[in-house]
Design a protein around this motif. Structure first.
Motif, PDB file in Angstrom:
ATOM      1  N   ALA A 199       0.830  -1.208   0.000  1.00 48.83           N
ATOM      2  CA  ALA A 199       0.000   0.000   0.000  1.00 48.83           C
ATOM      3  C   ALA A 199       0.861   1.254   0.000  1.00 48.83           C
ATOM      4  O   ALA A 199       1.925   1.296   0.626  1.00 48.83           O
ATOM      5  CB  ALA A 199      -0.925  -0.010   1.209  1.00 48.83           C
ATOM      6  N   HIS A 200       0.411   2.278  -0.730  1.00 43.86           N
ATOM      7  CA  HIS A 200       1.115   3.555  -0.754  1.00 43.86           C
ATOM      8  C   HIS A 200       1.015   4.202   0.621  1.00 43.86           C
ATOM      9  O   HIS A 200      -0.048   4.149   1.262  1.00 43.86           O
ATOM     10  CB  HIS A 200       0.504   4.477  -1.804  1.00 43.86           C
ATOM     11  N   PRO A 201       2.082   4.810   1.136  1.00 45.87           N
ATOM     12  CA  PRO A 201       2.020   5.472   2.452  1.00 45.87           C
ATOM     13  C   PRO A 201       0.912   6.518   2.498  1.00 45.87           C
ATOM     14  O   PRO A 201       0.697   7.253   1.538  1.00 45.87           O
ATOM     15  CB  PRO A 201       3.401   6.127   2.579  1.00 45.87           C
ATOM     16  N   GLU A 202       0.216   6.577   3.632  1.00 47.45           N
ATOM     17  CA  GLU A 202      -0.890   7.518   3.782  1.00 47.45           C
ATOM     18  C   GLU A 202      -0.452   8.845   4.383  1.00 47.45           C
ATOM     19  O   GLU A 202      -1.278   9.750   4.553  1.00 47.45           O
ATOM     20  CB  GLU A 202      -1.985   6.893   4.646  1.00 47.45           C
ATOM     21  N   VAL A 203       0.830   8.970   4.706  1.00 48.68           N
ATOM     22  CA  VAL A 203       1.342  10.213   5.282  1.00 48.68           C
ATOM     23  C   VAL A 203       2.318  10.859   4.303  1.00 48.68           C
ATOM     24  O   VAL A 203       2.828  10.203   3.388  1.00 48.68           O
ATOM     25  CB  VAL A 203       2.042   9.954   6.626  1.00 48.68           C
ATOM     26  N   ALA A 204       2.562  12.139   4.503  1.00 45.73           N
ATOM     27  CA  ALA A 204       3.490  12.863   3.634  1.00 45.73           C
ATOM     28  C   ALA A 204       4.906  12.323   3.811  1.00 45.73           C
ATOM     29  O   ALA A 204       5.281  11.870   4.902  1.00 45.73           O
ATOM     30  CB  ALA A 204       3.456  14.352   3.963  1.00 45.73           C
TER      31      ALA A 204
END
Length: 288
Positions: free
Chosen positions: A164-169
């Motif tokens: 999954a792509h990171p959900e934070v900057a």
């Protein structure tokens, strides 16, 4: 079928003696943009760049292991494999270093087809190379090679590398320009696939012009992570893996996003000029 999966996996590993010197290392580093870091005021003479370009200060980025010896294209001549290079794309790459690579050295490199997977419209070859010198193991490379049109033979589908792509900057973001002649320079380290230099061959492969080697992007990204997160110390790198998510054209700019964790950096790379089109995904650098 041009790929005989059973024969390819059962074939005896092939061993060759390889050697390299400081000029091979310097050429590789120049091919991945050393001496041209836009974040440095005078990159050609900056001490941080000289550790990649000056023989008296030289260290070896672990991704150099991908061009030592025969390289990826050499592995495509294994028994049971007879394919058209125009149908080949590099799907993924991993490198594990067992200790720092010396600036000058020789080793026995053993190559084999570790697996052949059936992805339906394509086959995936896992080409493994292991190198060892008199002091023991040096590195292990796994290259995942997509061969379009060679799937559907009823083999195992193989593992999925997607995460999954990171959900934070991201914690760090850097940009690295690609020179118009980057592919021409990089290929001097041994990857002679005409896809990266010959416009006519590139069109046969479905591209309107030559594309950059995936392994060049791979090396540029590892250098950026090393310089940005690891203080430029290549000896801290333990392993590095990626999935090639899209092509890059010479002259574009890489946007390299980094998420730092304990002993690991998660990385995503996109092409700035194409609204961040994905280039490298599922990319991790493990370090001490």
């Amino acid at each position: 079928m041009p790929i005989d999966a059973e024969k390819a996996v059962a074939a005896e590993p092939r061993s060759t003696r390889i050697s390299w010197g400081h000029k091979d290392v310097q050429l590789y580093h120049l091919g991945i943009g050393a001496g041209a870091d836009p974040d440095r005021a005078d990159p050609a003479t900056d001490p941080g760049e000289l550790r990649y370009t000056l023989e008296s200060r030289l260290q070896v980025l672990p991704s150099f292991a991908t061009v030592a010896g025969a390289g990826v294209v050499g592995g495509l001549s294994s028994p049971g494999i007879d394919i058209d290079l125009a149908a080949v794309l590099h799907g993924g790459q991993s490198v594990r270093v067992h200790r720092p690579i010396p600036v000058t050295g020789s080793a026995v490199q053993t190559s084999k087809v570790a697996a052949v997977y059936d992805k339906g419209k394509a086959a995936v070859l896992v080409l493994r190379t292991e190198a060892a010198d008199d002091e023991g193991p040096l590195w292990t490379n796994d290259a995942q090679i997509f061969v379009r049109g060679e799937g559907g033979f009823g083999g195992e589908r193989g593992p999925s590398e997607r995460v999954a792509h990171p959900e934070v900057a991201p914690d760090r973001v850097v940009e690295r320009p690609i020179r118009p002649d980057q592919a021409l320079l990089y290929r001097l380290s041994g990857d002679w696939n005409p896809l990266h230099a010959d416009p006519e061959f590139a069109r046969l492969a479905g591209f309107d012009r030559p594309i950059l080697h995936g392994l060049c992007t791979y090396g540029m990204t590892l250098k950026a992570v090393t310089d940005t997160v690891l203080g430029g110390d290549v000896t801290r790198i333990r392993s590095y893996r990626t999935r090639f998510a899209g092509v890059v054209f010479p002259g574009e700019t890489l946007r390299i996003q980094m998420w730092t964790g304990e002993n690991q950096v998660r990385v995503e790379v996109g092409a700035v000029e194409r609204d961040g089109a994905p280039v490298l995904g599922d990319t991790f650098v493990e370090h001490s």
